[in-house]
Design a protein around this motif. Sequence first.
Motif, PDB file in Angstrom:
ATOM      1  N   ASP A  93       0.830  -1.203   0.000  1.00 46.60           N
ATOM      2  CA  ASP A  93       0.000   0.000   0.000  1.00 46.60           C
ATOM      3  C   ASP A  93       0.865   1.253   0.000  1.00 46.60           C
ATOM      4  N   ALA A  94       1.899   1.264   0.811  1.00 52.28           N
ATOM      5  CA  ALA A  94       2.773   2.434   0.912  1.00 52.28           C
ATOM      6  C   ALA A  94       3.583   2.660  -0.362  1.00 52.28           C
ATOM      7  N   ASN A  95       3.761   1.599  -1.142  1.00 53.06           N
ATOM      8  CA  ASN A  95       4.592   1.678  -2.350  1.00 53.06           C
ATOM      9  C   ASN A  95       3.804   1.475  -3.641  1.00 53.06           C
ATOM     10  N   LYS A  96       2.532   1.837  -3.610  1.00 50.98           N
ATOM     11  CA  LYS A  96       1.667   1.793  -4.799  1.00 50.98           C
ATOM     12  C   LYS A  96       1.668   0.410  -5.463  1.00 50.98           C
ATOM     13  N   ASN A  97       1.657  -0.622  -4.630  1.00 48.61           N
ATOM     14  CA  ASN A  97       1.611  -2.020  -5.075  1.00 48.61           C
ATOM     15  C   ASN A  97       2.792  -2.429  -5.950  1.00 48.61           C
ATOM     16  N   GLU A  98       3.933  -1.808  -5.747  1.00 47.37           N
ATOM     17  CA  GLU A  98       5.150  -2.186  -6.479  1.00 47.37           C
ATOM     18  C   GLU A  98       5.844  -3.317  -5.719  1.00 47.37           C
ATOM     19  N   PHE A  99       5.691  -4.528  -6.239  1.00 48.95           N
ATOM     20  CA  PHE A  99       6.252  -5.701  -5.576  1.00 48.95           C
ATOM     21  C   PHE A  99       7.752  -5.572  -5.341  1.00 48.95           C
ATOM     22  N   SER A 100       8.458  -4.965  -6.274  1.00 51.24           N
ATOM     23  CA  SER A 100       9.917  -4.881  -6.170  1.00 51.24           C
ATOM     24  C   SER A 100      10.380  -4.120  -4.937  1.00 51.24           C
ATOM     25  N   LYS A 101       9.522  -3.278  -4.386  1.00 53.61           N
ATOM     26  CA  LYS A 101       9.897  -2.500  -3.201  1.00 53.61           C
ATOM     27  C   LYS A 101       9.544  -3.209  -1.890  1.00 53.61           C
ATOM     28  N   CYS A 102       8.959  -4.390  -1.996  1.00 52.32           N
ATOM     29  CA  CYS A 102       8.498  -5.106  -0.800  1.00 52.32           C
ATOM     30  C   CYS A 102       9.015  -6.546  -0.760  1.00 52.32           C
ATOM     31  N   ARG A 103      10.170  -6.791  -1.353  1.00 56.23           N
ATOM     32  CA  ARG A 103      10.685  -8.159  -1.439  1.00 56.23           C
ATOM     33  C   ARG A 103      10.966  -8.767  -0.064  1.00 56.23           C
ATOM     34  N   ALA A 104      11.443  -7.975   0.887  1.00 55.11           N
ATOM     35  CA  ALA A 104      11.733  -8.516   2.223  1.00 55.11           C
ATOM     36  C   ALA A 104      10.446  -8.983   2.898  1.00 55.11           C
ATOM     37  N   GLU A 105       9.387  -8.190   2.789  1.00 58.87           N
ATOM     38  CA  GLU A 105       8.099  -8.557   3.375  1.00 58.87           C
ATOM     39  C   GLU A 105       7.485  -9.758   2.654  1.00 58.87           C
ATOM     40  N   GLN A 106       7.667  -9.798   1.333  1.00 56.94           N
ATOM     41  CA  GLN A 106       7.180 -10.930   0.551  1.00 56.94           C
ATOM     42  C   GLN A 106       7.894 -12.209   0.985  1.00 56.94           C
ATOM     43  N   LYS A 107       9.214 -12.138   1.143  1.00 58.47           N
ATOM     44  CA  LYS A 107       9.994 -13.297   1.553  1.00 58.47           C
ATOM     45  C   LYS A 107       9.557 -13.777   2.936  1.00 58.47           C
ATOM     46  N   ALA A 108       9.320 -12.838   3.838  1.00 61.86           N
ATOM     47  CA  ALA A 108       8.887 -13.213   5.195  1.00 61.86           C
ATOM     48  C   ALA A 108       7.558 -13.957   5.149  1.00 61.86           C
TER      49      ALA A 108
END
Length: 115
Positions: A93-108
């Motif tokens: 949400d904070a990054n306009k749904n840009e997966f590339s900016k949330c890789r650490a959270e995705q991995k977790a």
Amino acid sequence: ISAAAMEFPDGSVTRTADGTPLPFGPVLYACNKYFGQECKGASSSFWQCKAEDGNPRACLKQGEDVMACFNSVIKRIDANCPKQLTAYAKCLDANKNEFSKCRAEQKALEDCTPV
């Protein structure tokens, strides 16, 4: 609706009456890989129905099946990994749904409940 509008003061997200995280944009994006795996059959049936019949009412049952699957996936993930799901959805949400900016959270999340 942004996650900020969906949060309580403790940082948790708004939930439906049964306690499931409200399925809004970032939560849906966070769960998309799981939907693709677990809801493939229901989704295929829905799209096949839509292709065969232009009447929106003809595919209501298949649409309900897709939504039931989505809700089941969200419930399962939230039951097993609530902090990881919330963190990933908030990051998206904070990054306009840009997966590339949330890789650490995705991995977790994926470490907690593999796809």
